[in-house]
Structures are given as structure tokens and as C-alpha cells.
Scaffold this active site. Structure first.
Site, PDB file in Angstrom:
ATOM      1  N   ASP A  55     102.434  65.625 -42.296  1.00 20.22           N
ATOM      2  CA  ASP A  55     102.155  66.121 -43.654  1.00 20.22           C
ATOM      3  C   ASP A  55     103.052  67.296 -44.020  1.00 20.22           C
ATOM      4  OD1 ASP A  55      98.966  65.259 -42.703  1.00 20.22           O
ATOM      5  OD2 ASP A  55      99.911  64.376 -44.458  1.00 20.22           O
ATOM      6  N   ASP A  76     106.219  66.344 -37.083  1.00 26.69           N
ATOM      7  CA  ASP A  76     105.013  66.608 -37.854  1.00 26.69           C
ATOM      8  C   ASP A  76     104.975  65.563 -38.974  1.00 26.69           C
ATOM      9  OD1 ASP A  76     102.891  68.125 -39.274  1.00 26.69           O
ATOM     10  OD2 ASP A  76     104.510  68.652 -40.649  1.00 26.69           O
TER      11      ASP A  76
HETATM   12  C1  XBP Z   1      98.302  68.551 -42.063  1.00 27.66           C
HETATM   13  C2  XBP Z   1      96.863  68.814 -41.958  1.00 27.66           C
HETATM   14  C3  XBP Z   1      95.905  67.702 -42.180  1.00 27.66           C
HETATM   15  C4  XBP Z   1      96.023  67.181 -43.612  1.00 27.66           C
HETATM   16  C5  XBP Z   1      94.800  66.396 -44.026  1.00 27.66           C
HETATM   17  O1  XBP Z   1      98.670  67.943 -40.866  1.00 27.66           O
HETATM   18  O2  XBP Z   1      96.484  69.932 -41.648  1.00 27.66           O
HETATM   19  O3  XBP Z   1      94.599  68.205 -41.984  1.00 27.66           O
HETATM   20  O4  XBP Z   1      96.111  68.300 -44.490  1.00 27.66           O
HETATM   21  O5  XBP Z   1      94.606  65.316 -43.135  1.00 27.66           O
HETATM   22  P1  XBP Z   1     100.196  68.036 -40.267  1.00 27.66           P
HETATM   23  P2  XBP Z   1      93.150  65.087 -42.513  1.00 27.66           P
HETATM   24  O6  XBP Z   1     101.002  68.987 -41.152  1.00 27.66           O
HETATM   25  O7  XBP Z   1     100.012  68.564 -38.854  1.00 27.66           O
HETATM   26  O8  XBP Z   1     100.709  66.639 -40.329  1.00 27.66           O
HETATM   27  O9  XBP Z   1      92.169  65.192 -43.645  1.00 27.66           O
HETATM   28  O10 XBP Z   1      93.196  63.707 -41.896  1.00 27.66           O
HETATM   29  O11 XBP Z   1      92.995  66.188 -41.499  1.00 27.66           O
HETATM   30 MG    MG Z   2     102.788  69.706 -41.755  1.00 29.98          MG
END
Ligand code: XBP
Ligand code: MG
Length: 256
Positions: A12, A10
Site C-alpha cells: 500500500d 511493501d
Molecule cells: C498499509 C496498511 C494497511 C492498509 C489497510 O499496509 O497499514 O493496514 O492501510 O489494509 P502496507 P488492511 O503499507 O504495509 O502495505 O485493512 O487489510 O489492514
Molecule cells: Mg505502505
């Protein structure tokens, strides 16, 4: 016994703590730039993180926290335009080196590469955000280290649906028992467990109190030799940071 062949990451909250001081700030800059009086505070953003995907999160905000806003006729295009602006602000922040990797991330990725493990990304975020983070925070050539970048709208259903993990494994020709996932949130582990994946969790400020039932282990971070992690759930067998030996033990604990 299925040998561990690939690590699925993952982005973020896992590779970097991107939400509070990264994505949230970028969203607010895009709203201001568009002449909107929307301000996502740290507390409100914590509630909005219930929904993955930036465009979906804006929709959720309007439906649940700003129903008074007069929606333009082409709402989806309006939101998509806001989101493109937000992504530009976020990528700019990454290019300025404002979002560092979390502890242990470069160390474990380097160790996995040296051991010949295959690497992939499985994320809800926009693909440009992945390349900007990897190239600015990990290494300029880091995108080439990952066999598959499964990101954003490539699948119809975002996390907590398992689609993004299934998409990544399908492209790698791998089965869940040959892989291990790394996540940070309840939505994320629902997706990885839904895809049949053994999952390592590192919590962050927004996800610390979420439900991680079924995780192989829950940590405060992946640790460094001089910065030991804290095990919040599960057993680390005496390890003080998440290294490949511990990753292999966690994989074998499920698959023998
Ligand atoms: C986290 C998310 C993303 C980010 C924002 O993704 O849910 O939506 O918060 O990025 P993960 P975007 O934990 O799966 O990496 O605005 O590009 O969606
Ligand atoms: Mg995440």
C-alpha cells in the site's frame, strides 16, 4: 561484497496508491453497510494512517476520535466483522480495476524477473488484498512471481515493527545485505531499517512530509522512460527512472 538476490516490496502506497481512494472508501462503505454514522474523510484518514493494520486502525479511531461510541460487549469480534466487510469492498474495487499500479512498478518487476532476482511482498495489509491487487493490476498469474507473500496477521507486531520483513527473509533464507526493500511511509521505513534493509522510498500524498532518514533514496515515484522521477533525497547518478541498474548501485552503495 554481498550480491543483491531479492527485492522486498511493501504494497500500500508503494505498488499502488491504495489508501485515499481505495482502503478509505472501502472502510466507509463497510461502516455505512453496518448502519454506523462513521465517515473517514481524507483528512481524518491521513491521521488514522499513523496506525497500520485495518483492525488496529478502527480501534485507534474509536479510542482517539469517537470515544462517544457505545462499544459492543465483543468489541474485537465487532471490529473483525467490520474489517471483513471492508476487505470484501476493497477486493471488489480491485476486481473492477479501480486501483492501478504506480509508475514504474510493472517495468521494474519485469526487469527484476528477467534478471533472475527473487521477489517477495512484505506488507501490513490483509493477504486477500495482495492477491487481488497483483492479479488485477499486475497480471493474472502475478502471485506466482513472488516467492513469499508476508502479509497482515502472520506476525504479532505490524509495521513499524520489523517483524514482517524478518519473517519474509527467514522464509527465503536470506540476510538483509542480500536484499533491498521498497517502501512509501515512515512506518514502513522504520520496519525495513529495523530489519537491517537498504530501503528505496517513493512518497505519496499522505507520506510526502514524513521522515525518511536512512533511506537509500527518496523519490516522488519510480518513473517511466517518458515520465522521469524527481529525487527528493539522495542521489540517482543521472538516472531518470528507477531501473535495475540504479537499484544495484543503491545496494552496492551500502554493501560494496
Ligand atoms: C498499509 C496498511 C494497511 C492498509 C489497510 O499496509 O497499514 O493496514 O492501510 O489494509 P502496507 P488492511 O503499507 O504495509 O502495505 O485493512 O487489510 O489492514
Ligand atoms: Mg505502505
Amino acid at each position: 561484497m554481498s550480491a543483491l538476490q531479492a527485492l522486498l516490496f511493501d504494497v500500500d502506497g508503494t505498488l499502488a496508491d491504495t489508501e485515499r481512494d481505495g482502503h478509505r472508501v472501502a472502510f466507509n462503505r463497510a461502516f455505512t453497510e453496518a448502519g454506523l454514522d462513521w465517515v473517514w474523510s481524507e483528512a481524518l484518514y491521513g491521521q488514522l494512517l499513523a496506525v497500520t493494520g485495518g483492525k488496529e486502525r478502527i480501534h485507534y479511531y474509536l479510542d482517539h476520535f469517537n470515544s462517544a461510541f457505545v462499544r459492543p460487549a465483543q468489541l474485537d469480534e465487532f471490529i473483525a466483522s467490520l474489517h471483513r466487510a471492508k476487505t470484501a469492498h476493497y477486493v471488489q474495487m480491485l476486481s473492477e480495476g479501480l486501483i492501478p499500479l504506480r509508475p514504474g512498478v510493472k517495468r521494474l518487476i519485469d526487469e527484476a524477473r528477467q534478471a533472475g532476482l527473487r521477489l517477495a511482498v512484505a506488507t501490513t495489509t490483509t493477504p486477500e488484498n495482495v492477491s487481488a491487487l497483483l492479479e488485477n493490476a499486475l497480471a493474472p498469474e502475478a502471485m506466482s512471481w513472488f516467492e513469499v507473500i508476508a502479509a497482515g496477521d502472520v506476525v504479532p507486531a505490524k509495521k513499524p515493527a520489523p517483524d514482517i520483513y524478518l519473517w519474509a527473509m527467514e522464509r527465503m533464507g536470506l540476510r538483509p545485505e542480500q536484499c533491498l526493500a521498497f517502501e512509501d511511509s515512515h512506518n514502513g521505513i522504520r520496519a525495513s531499517l529495523g530489519a537491517g534493509l537498504q530501503t528505496v522510498i517513493a512518497v505519496n500524498g499522505y507520506t510526502r512530509d514524513e521522515d525518511f532518514s536512512g533511506a537509500a533514496i527518496v523519490l516522488d515515484h519510480w518513473g517511466e522512460p517518458d515520465r522521469p522521477f524527481t529525487v527528493l533525497q539522495g542521489e540517482a547518478g543521472g538516472a531518470s527512472c528507477l531501473d535495475l541498474a540504479l537499484v544495484q548501485r543503491l545496494h552496492q552503495a551500502k554493501y560494496g
